[in-house]
Each structure stands twice: as C-alpha cells, then as structure tokens.
Design a protein around this motif. Structure first.
Motif, short mmCIF file in Angstrom:
data_model
loop_
_atom_site.label_atom_id
_atom_site.label_comp_id
_atom_site.label_asym_id
_atom_site.label_seq_id
_atom_site.Cartn_x
_atom_site.Cartn_y
_atom_site.Cartn_z
N THR A 1 0.81 -1.22 0.00
CA THR A 1 0.00 0.00 0.00
C THR A 1 0.85 1.27 0.00
OG1 THR A 1 -0.31 -0.47 2.36
CG2 THR A 1 -2.16 -0.90 0.91
N GLY A 2 2.04 1.23 0.58
CA GLY A 2 2.92 2.40 0.51
C GLY A 2 3.27 2.71 -0.93
N GLU A 3 3.62 1.67 -1.69
CA GLU A 3 3.92 1.88 -3.11
C GLU A 3 2.67 2.32 -3.86
OE1 GLU A 3 6.15 -0.28 -6.86
OE2 GLU A 3 5.31 -1.53 -5.28
N PHE A 4 1.51 1.76 -3.53
CA PHE A 4 0.26 2.19 -4.19
C PHE A 4 0.04 3.69 -3.98
CE2 PHE A 4 -1.86 -2.26 -3.52
CZ PHE A 4 -1.01 -2.80 -4.46
N TRP A 5 0.27 4.14 -2.74
CA TRP A 5 0.03 5.55 -2.40
C TRP A 5 0.99 6.46 -3.15
CZ3 TRP A 5 2.62 9.11 1.21
CH2 TRP A 5 1.85 10.24 1.50
N VAL A 6 2.27 6.06 -3.21
CA VAL A 6 3.26 6.85 -3.95
C VAL A 6 2.90 6.89 -5.43
CG1 VAL A 6 5.67 6.92 -4.68
CG2 VAL A 6 5.12 6.43 -2.30
N SER A 7 2.56 5.75 -5.99
CA SER A 7 2.22 5.70 -7.41
C SER A 7 0.99 6.56 -7.72
CB SER A 7 1.96 4.26 -7.84
OG SER A 7 3.15 3.49 -7.74
N ALA A 8 0.03 6.57 -6.81
CA ALA A 8 -1.15 7.40 -7.01
C ALA A 8 -0.78 8.88 -7.05
CB ALA A 8 -2.17 7.15 -5.90
N ASP B 1 -4.87 3.31 -6.26
CA ASP B 1 -5.39 4.04 -5.11
C ASP B 1 -6.00 5.35 -5.59
OD1 ASP B 1 -5.89 4.83 -2.43
OD2 ASP B 1 -4.10 6.08 -2.51
N ARG B 2 -7.29 5.32 -5.85
CA ARG B 2 -7.96 6.53 -6.32
C ARG B 2 -8.21 7.51 -5.18
NH1 ARG B 2 -6.48 5.74 -11.36
NH2 ARG B 2 -7.61 4.10 -12.47
N GLY B 3 -8.38 7.00 -3.96
CA GLY B 3 -8.74 7.86 -2.84
C GLY B 3 -7.69 8.89 -2.48
N HIS B 4 -6.39 8.58 -2.76
CA HIS B 4 -5.33 9.49 -2.37
C HIS B 4 -4.60 10.09 -3.57
CE1 HIS B 4 -5.87 7.06 1.31
NE2 HIS B 4 -5.47 8.13 1.94
N ALA B 5 -5.15 9.92 -4.76
CA ALA B 5 -4.45 10.39 -5.95
C ALA B 5 -4.15 11.88 -5.88
CB ALA B 5 -5.26 10.07 -7.20
N GLY B 6 -5.04 12.65 -5.26
CA GLY B 6 -4.82 14.08 -5.17
C GLY B 6 -4.35 14.56 -3.81
N SER C 1 -6.06 2.23 -1.25
CA SER C 1 -6.68 1.23 -2.13
C SER C 1 -7.82 0.51 -1.42
CB SER C 1 -5.64 0.23 -2.63
OG SER C 1 -4.66 0.86 -3.40
N GLY C 2 -8.50 1.21 -0.53
CA GLY C 2 -9.63 0.65 0.19
C GLY C 2 -9.26 -0.25 1.34
N LEU C 3 -7.97 -0.32 1.71
CA LEU C 3 -7.50 -1.27 2.71
C LEU C 3 -7.01 -0.58 3.98
CD1 LEU C 3 -5.42 -3.54 0.30
CD2 LEU C 3 -7.77 -3.92 1.09
N VAL C 4 -7.56 -1.00 5.11
CA VAL C 4 -7.08 -0.56 6.41
C VAL C 4 -5.72 -1.19 6.67
CG1 VAL C 4 -7.50 -0.68 8.91
CG2 VAL C 4 -9.41 -0.26 7.33
N PRO C 5 -4.72 -0.46 7.15
CA PRO C 5 -3.42 -1.08 7.44
C PRO C 5 -3.55 -2.24 8.41
CG PRO C 5 -3.26 1.31 7.56
CD PRO C 5 -4.71 0.99 7.43
N CYS C 6 -2.91 -3.35 8.07
CA CYS C 6 -3.02 -4.54 8.92
C CYS C 6 -2.53 -4.28 10.34
CB CYS C 6 -2.23 -5.68 8.29
SG CYS C 6 -2.88 -6.22 6.70
N ASN C 7 -1.51 -3.44 10.47
CA ASN C 7 -0.92 -3.23 11.79
C ASN C 7 -1.79 -2.43 12.73
OD1 ASN C 7 1.41 -4.52 10.72
ND2 ASN C 7 2.68 -3.35 12.13
#
Length: 747
Positions: free
Chosen positions: A139-146, A336-341, A356-362
């Motif tokens: 998800t970190g990579e998803f957020w950066v890519s967004a 990850d559309r939610g954080h694209a902007g 990407s709609g996912l709560v962090p597991c930790n």
C-alpha cells in the motif's frame, strides 16, 4: 488424465498441468503447461509438489463448524450455519452499526474469485471497512504511485538493458513470468546488467553485476544517494522530463544538497560503487525496476518507494520497451484513487490512511481493542490467516477474542479458524473455478480462469455460493429480484445487459451486483461456471477502458468485444490474452498523461534526512531480524503440510559466519532468539551470505496441523513498528538478540 491449472504459490500463477490419479482425487504428477500464454511451460521447483496442498496433511475441514461454550467445535448443517451467522451479523449491525463489521482477506495468491463476491455480503450487512495481505506489503507503493502517476506500474524485465531489484530476490520470490530463466538470460548477456540492492547475498545477487549490500534498514539513504548522483553529475533525461514531467526543479533542488558520501557511509556501501551504478543506469537504453518486501516491510518503506521511482523517472525509463509500464487490467489491483490528489479516507479509531480501500493490517488489533464507539465488533475472514500472518500474533489473538463474532471461510483449520465462532469450509483452489487478479503482463496481458481439476468433497461450498446465501439470508435479495434478470439472461446477452443496467441504477442493488450475476447469468454459462459470472461485468469494463488493446487482441469493438472477451475467458482453460497494447498505452493510463515528480510531503522528508539522527544499532538488541524470508522450500501459508519442504524442514535462522563464531555456534546448533515482543528456540544456519548483525527466519512456518513446525515469525513482531505513511509493518527490521543454548552439537 492431464488437466490444466495454475500454481498458487506466488503472484505469477504459472500454468501447470496435473496428472490426476485413478481415484479421481490425487495428483500423480505436475508439469509446466506449454499452452499457458505467459509461462509457456516454465515452472519452478515449488509448484511440482502442489499435490501436498491438495492431498497432504493440512487440517482440511469438510463441514460447517460452530464453537461450543467450552471452546470445542461441533459440526452443523449449512442452513443452520448461514441462518445463525446472518442473524448474528444482523444483530451487530442493528446494535453497533454495519460499519463495525470488518472484512479481512478475499484472496491468497491463487484464490481471488470468491473474494469478488464478498462486497455483496458486506453491503448486505452494512459493512464498510476491509483489509488484506496487500496492506502488509504494497500500500505504501500504491500511495506513492497514485501521487506521482495516478496509476500503478510494473517493469519489462524480459527486454530491459538493466534490471534493478530493490529488496527483491526474484530467483525465489519470482514476481514476473519465467523469472529464473529471465535472470539467467540477463546474467549471460554482456550487453545487459543486473543491479541488486539487498543486505543478503541472495541467489539473484549472485547473478548480479552490481550488488549493493546495504546495511539493513538504510535503503532510503542509499537510494537517495543514488538519485542525488544522477542529478549532481547531470545524468538525468532533462529533455524527456521537460516534455513529460512536472516538479523537476523542486526535486533537483533537494537532491543537489544531498551529501552523497555521508549517505553511502550510513548505508555501508562504497561511494564509488553507487556512482558506478548511477552511471550504468543513466547510460542504459532501458531500465526495469522492481521493489519488493525487503524494503516494503522495512523502515522508511513509503519514502523508499518514492525515491526508487525518482531513480527511474529521472532517467526517462517509462512508457517504452524494457522499462516501466502501466498494464491493462480485468480487475484493478494496486490503484489508489482515494489518495491520488492528496488526503483520503482514514480508519475510524487509529485514523490510519486507508489506501486502495485497505485498512493497514498493523492497526486492526488497535481498531478492536479500544473503548472507541466505532471499534470493529465482528470480523469475516476469508482465505486468510491474520492470527498467524499479522504482526504481534498474541495481540491479534486477543483482538479476535474481544469481538462479538468471528466467521472464517477457509479450506483448513487455520490458526485463525481455531479462534472463530463459525468456520465455513470451502473447496481448494483445484476443486472449483478460480482465478487470480494479478494480471500485469505487457504488452500482451493475460487472464486465466482455472477450471476444477478434481471434484470437491461432500459438505463444502464454493465462496460465491456462501456469499449468495448470506446475502439472501439478510433479506437484501429475494427471488423477486432475480426473476426479471433470469428471464433476460435466457433471452440473450444483449437483453440481459439492458436489464442488468436498469437494476444497477439502484445504488443498493449495485452493491449486490456480484450475487445478482451469480444467481441469474451464472446458471446460463457453459462448463457449470456460475462462479465466473462476476467476470462478465469485468470483461465489459476492460473492453470499455482498453478498446484498442482488446481489439488488437482479436475481440473486435463495442459491446460484442466485451462479450467475446468474456466467452474466451470462460472457455480458455489454459488462460487467454485479454489485451495487446502498444507501448504508448501506458501514457494514456496516467493521470493527465503527466508525471508528478514533486510530492510535497515526501520530498520534504527526503530533504530532512540529513537532520535525522544517524541510525545506530541498540547494544541491547545487537541484531536485526528479517522475519519472513523466501527460500527454496518456503511459500505462503496455504502449504500447511510440513513434508512439502524437502530442505530445511524446521526453518533455520540464517546468521553470518562471523556472528556464529562470536557466539560459539555452528550450523545445527540451537539458540534462543528474543525480540521486544517474544522469544523462540531455533536452530541456526551459519552462512557467508548474511551481513554481520543481520539474521533471518523463513516465511511459511510455525503452522500447526498435528504439531507446530518451525517458528511463527509474528510471535516476535510488534504492531506498533510500522511505516509512518502507510502503516505497513517492519517485518524485515525487528531488533533482536541471540543466546546460545548449551554446547555446540559438534562437541
């Protein structure tokens, strides 16, 4: 009879063929499937023993189970199980709100199709929050890519001039088609180069031209130094960046101030080697890059993802053969559309980013073990094992015990299932229609709907049927909802499409679309492939979003393209091409067809690296444990039979020869491994592949069937040790110490 299927042990899902025994249930032999459009007969050693997943000693369950007050389980029938679960989920919804019902899982490497039906169950009971193993890793990579691209990217290693692997050992973890063959091809070609950033001299590092054996947890310093050399030595693709990217001046202003030598010293990598790597990357016609769990489950993981992308973007390695690309998709994963902007949704208690709609597991245990009124009260777990796979297993067990209701859908009596109120048995991945949504090939992308290889035992139900029954038991769908769609489906696909679009105009029904498709379109499909009905909508969406690629793949245009694509998927037992792209298709999949280099908060963090205290090892915890290494005979935890592992059956702790000598131990001796969270006894493997001070345990062990084999790594990890941006765990950077237990075995 040989039957086609796919390996389920990593995201590649290579095609395999299975020779089914005369009993119709056992696997006599497994080989690579030469007709598979991606793997073309290739397979690694791991897939060849998948019969132990199907027929091994795994703790298989074949009847619904209900927990008694004394903690034991009793078998119940399906009608009772469904009605009681629906009633109890309804009680949680009515008492605390549907948003307190939490969903975890829906996958595993080869088990995604059932998860596509889970949103209907959540919608029927008002559920809102979910997570999966992706939130442990990507998800970190998803957020950066967004933020940078508006989409996720992959890399073309088959055609690249230079391959760069960051915290990645594809010789064991694969990640792209024919990984071992491709690695060997690169290594043998004098015109190509391979670069590995990893604290371990892995099998991939052994093949590499450049191995940057970084000090554990300092990857952000090393990559920042590498990016800084590109800027300071004027090695960037300035003209290309001017045409395609925004924010270059802000990025170069920061990187020009980086003290390259100091950062290389922190990472404990020779500055001259870093400069040589920068020169090789800049001179290459194409560079393909893959970051993976070695950095994504480590300190500064999201920041590492950002700087890693700067390296290949500053050198113009996007949207061309042999570089990074954006694949088409049948079912989008990693977007990850939610954080694209910028800012996006947060979890209700911990306030953690939902990417990407996912709560962090930790933060899941934290979201439960609180007095907050919005805390999770019930949990539906599907094809996942959070009591074993999430950080701090003891706290996760405490959290599960605190819930009003835990329901597990799975094949085996997992560590999580043992803690559930109800356990619902599903077929294995080889007993049902199944698919995996990791479809990242380019320019020709593929999808593989796997048909059943053997019959499921009496008493189990496939996940789509379980979800449909739960939705119906909730009262959200009835025969009145199905009847018009069934009539339309029998009239023809065009009629069905029109009727279905009319139903989707109702937002409440739209959230139940998967079950509506399963109950109405599903029975009309060939091969008894009702479970594939949800792919009809996905095929049409793929044709709508990728019209050129779908047409070039041979499916035509318009509505009929979606129909032909769907029919090909259902009939294609070996897998089919879904799109055939031109290389410039990647640009059209970017937000605004532009690259954003300067992500303000991440760039500020890079600028502030020099102000942070230099990382130093705590003398009370002189080792860094990597908890969960991929090895020749380890895989995800669906491999529950210990006899699957031909080598290293107990999962030895790898330790450097230097550290072993200092401790007075040798291979086979036992030590006590202690972290801030727990301790375990484990035998050691002294090896010259490890840096001094760095130790590792394999993944996939510590499971209990008849008895526990090996160490469960998450008995030693801590939930609070997580990335500041994405909440991903630091499984690869666990402070630890070792104590020798008794004299060496050699005496």
């Amino acid at each position: 009879m040989w039957k086609p299927s796919a390996c389920i042990l990593c995201e590649c899902n290579c095609g395999i063929e299975i020779l089914v025994g005369d009993d119709g249930r056992s696997f006599d032999k497994i080989r690579g499937d030469k007709l598979h459009p991606a793997s073309a007969g290739y397979t690694c050693n791991k897939a060849l023993r998948l019969g132990l997943h199907q027929n091994g000693d795994t703790g298989r369950i074949t009847h619904p189970l209900r927990r008694r007050p004394d903690g034991t389980f009793e078998e119940i029938d399906w009608d009772t199980a469904i009605s009681e679960i629906a009633q109890r989920l309804g009680e949680v919804r009515d008492t605390f709100g549907g948003e307190t019902i939490f969903y975890y899982g829906g996958g595993g490497q080869g088990n995604h199709l059932g998860g596509a039906y889970s949103p209907a169950t959540m919608a029927a009971f008002g559920g809102r929050y979910r997570s999966s193993a992706l939130a442990q890793e990507k998800t970190g990579e998803f957020w950066v890519s967004a933020r940078m691209l508006g989409n996720m990217t992959r890399a073309d290693f088959e055609h690249c001039e230079v391959a760069l692997f960051v915290g990645k050992n594809p010789y064991q973890s694969h990640g792209f088609p024919r990984a071992r063959s491709v690695l060997k091809e690169i290594a043998k070609d004098p015109a190509r180069s391979m670069i590995v950033i990893d604290p371990v001299r892995t099998e991939t590092a052994e093949l590499a031209d450049f191995h940057l054996q970084v000090s554990p947890g300092t990857d952000v310093y090393l990559l920042t130094a590498l990016a800084a050399v590109l800027v300071q030595e004027d090695l960037i693709a300035a003209d290309w960046l001017a045409e395609h990217a925004d924010g270059l001046d802000a990025v170069t202003a920061v990187l020009r101030q980086v003290p390259v030598g100091d950062y290389c010293a922190i990472a404990d990598v020779e500055e001259s080697l870093v400069r040589a790597v920068a020169a090789r990357i800049a001179a290459a016609g194409s560079v393909a890059v893959f970051e993976d769990l070695g950095v994504q489950m480590n300190r500064d993981s999201t920041l590492v993802s950002y700087v890693e992308k700067l390296v290949w973007l500053l050198t113009g390695n996007f949207g061309k053969r042999g570089a990074q690309y954006v694949p088409s998709s049948l079912v989008p994963i990693g977007r990850d559309r939610g954080h694209a902007g910028g800012e996006g949704p947060r979890s209700p208690v911990a306030g953690a980013r939902i990417i990407s709609g996912l709560v962090p597991c930790n933060v899941i245990a934290e979201e439960i073990l609180t007095d907050h009124p919005a805390r999770y009260r019930a949990m539906l777990v599907e094809s996942a094992n959070p009591a074993h796979s999430l950080a701090d297993s003891a706290r996760m067990r405490e959290a599960l015990a605190a819930l009003e209701l835990v329901v597990v859908i799975d094949v085996a009596m997992t560590e999580t299932a043992r803690l559930a109120d109800y356990v619902l048995p599903a077929p294995t991945q080889f007993e049902k229609f199944e698919a995996t949504f990791f479809n990242f090939d380019f320019p020709r992308n593929i999808f593989h709907l796997r048909h059943p290889v053997v019959a499921a035992p009496e008493g189990v139900l496939p996940e789509p049927e379980i979800h449909a029954r739960l939705v119906e038991a909730s009262g959200a769908l009835t025969e009145d909802d199905y009847a018009p769609l069934r009539a339309a489906a029998h009239a023809g696909r065009a009629e069905f499409a029109q009727a279905f679009l009319t139903v989707l105009a109702d937002p409440a029904k739209r959230r139940l679309a998967s079950v509506l498709l399963y109950r109405t379109l599903g029975p009309t499909l060939p091969h008894d492939a009702s479970a594939a009905a949800v792919l009809w909508m996905a095929a049409h969406e793929c044709a709508r979003k990728n019209p050129a690629g779908v047409e070039k793949a041979g499916y035509g245009a318009g509505f009929e393209a979606g129909e032909r694509l769907f029919d090909a998927i259902v009939d294609g037992t070996h897998g089919v091409h879904i799109t055939d792209d031109e290389y410039d298709a990647s640009w059209r999949r970017l937000r605004g067809e532009r690259i954003t280099l300067a992500v303000p908060e991440l760039l500020a963090a890079v600028a502030a690296l020099g102000d942070r205290p230099v990382p130093r090892q705590d003398p009370d915890w002189p080792f860094v444990l990597s908890a969960g290494e991929r090895r020749a005979f380890t895989a995800n935890t669906i491999m529950r039979d210990p006899s699957w592992r031909r080598r290293d059956p107990d999962g030895r702790l790898r330790i450097s020869v230097t550290d072993a000598t200092r401790l007075g131990v040798t291979t086979g001796d036992r030590v006590r491994l202690t972290t801030r969270r727990g301790s375990a006894e484990v035998s050691v493997d002294a090896t010259d592949t490890m840096r001094s001070g760095h130790i590792s345990l394999p993944n996939g062990l510590g499971l209990t069937v008849k008895e526990r084999t090996g160490v469960a790594p998450n008995e030693l990890t801590a939930a609070e040790d997580r990335d500041e941006w994405a909440g991903t765990p630091w499984h690869k950077h666990v402070p630890a110490r070792l104590e020798r237990l008794g004299p060496p075995l050699s005496t």
